[in-house]
Design an enzyme around this catalytic site. Sequence first.
Site, PDB file in Angstrom:
ATOM      1  N   LYS A 298       8.224 -17.141   2.417  1.00 52.65           N
ATOM      2  CA  LYS A 298       7.633 -16.038   3.864  1.00 52.65           C
ATOM      3  C   LYS A 298       7.195 -17.218   4.822  1.00 52.65           C
ATOM      4  O   LYS A 298       6.639 -18.335   4.201  1.00 52.65           O
ATOM      5  CB  LYS A 298       6.562 -15.830   2.903  1.00 52.65           C
TER       6      LYS A 298
ATOM      7  N   GLU B 225       2.439  -1.261   0.916  1.00 51.99           N
ATOM      8  CA  GLU B 225       3.846  -2.031   1.139  1.00 51.99           C
ATOM      9  C   GLU B 225       4.697  -0.452   0.955  1.00 51.99           C
ATOM     10  O   GLU B 225       6.048  -0.531   0.784  1.00 51.99           O
ATOM     11  CB  GLU B 225       4.152  -2.903  -0.020  1.00 51.99           C
TER      12      GLU B 225
END
Length: 433
Positions: free
Chosen positions: A343, A209
């Site tokens: 999500k 990330e």
Amino acid sequence: MAKIVKVIGREIIDSRGNPTVEAEVHLEGGFVGLAAAPSGASTGSREALELRDGDKSRFLGKGVLKAVSAVNNEIAQAVVGKDASNQAEIDQIMIDLDGTDNKSKFGANAILAVSLANAKAAAASKGLPLYAYIAELNGTPGQYSMPLPMMNIINGGEHADNNVDIQEFMIQPVGAKTLREAVRIGSEVFHNLAKVLKAKGYNTAVGDEGGFAPNLGSNAEALACIKEAVEKAGYTLGKDVTLAMDCASSEFYNKETGKYEMKGEGRSFTSQEFTHYLEELCKQYPIVSIEDGQDESDWDGFAYQTKVLGDNVQLVGDDLFVTNTKILKEGIEKGIANSILIKFNQIGSLTETLAAIKMAKDAGYTAVISHRSGETEDATIADLAVGTAAGQIKTGSMSRSDRVAKYNQLIRIEEALGDKAPFLGLKAVKGQA
């Protein structure tokens, strides 16, 4: 009517070099929507299924040709001729056609890619930016806010090849007055953290990330390094910048012993002990948000943690709730956590995602819009955060274009909306208003 005339699925590559599903939805009048499904590394056991081929001769078994075939055949046949502006109907057609509880026939990756591409095509046909169209779908037209970023600047756990157990150490630039300023503060802290780590002899390679992934001595050392970086950047920790953590506790929970085993530190905790370990960290540092601070199945542990920390700390359920309204409803009834991570691909359609955000807000929970560790250049979550006025977004660090794409889209949206989309800062975080 925004009539669907063609649907195309293809296999593309995500930020980890693994295949994922991309879909195009074409409408009468030449309007096209394009979207790609993301993919997680640490996944909740109750997430909708991401369909992989399992053919070891292609992409080490991670190909998505079966999901792509579902897009090009069964799904395309079912939605061509339908009205793209009826998002709920399009999503329900795909869910019913799949016929399973977890979208395992076609794959959530197939259904989600079409769902998002459909919304983008419908928005284009109406001449609306995606965030504005999402606000309409959400029943809140014209109501926007710019989200406070949670920037993952030290990666551990399943997102990095190091000995740090806690998966994400994040900064929140709460002293900023705008999203653009928040991004600048995050960037300055990120670059100063690189200098701090280098000076201590640590590796400055980045994880999935975009955050640094050094082999630190402890989780507390990660927080100490961030504190030093914030100060070096000219900011005050607790005033200009606050901290957030994603423990991803399910990844180091031993179901046989019932203990949280932090191998990086050589320590293990009972459920209640782990809550008090986190409580001590919150006393030492301005940690205002903790995600998955217990194992996804340890609801008693979550209830205790909510009792101990929930008045002052945002407790976010990710693996706990998996963007699923049935599970979230049960959590709300039992007083578990006080926030949900959102999500798309945990549930597999835009309509179901919007339902989870609404349920959370109606119950007084916050909703944090999130990327996955496997991403593409698709920046739909930026529009989702603004269009639902969620108030918070988690989309990685200040490196890797798959992360930065989302920040850049937010900068563009803020420029377009001006004072119609206020930046709420710390007020957006549960327990901090």
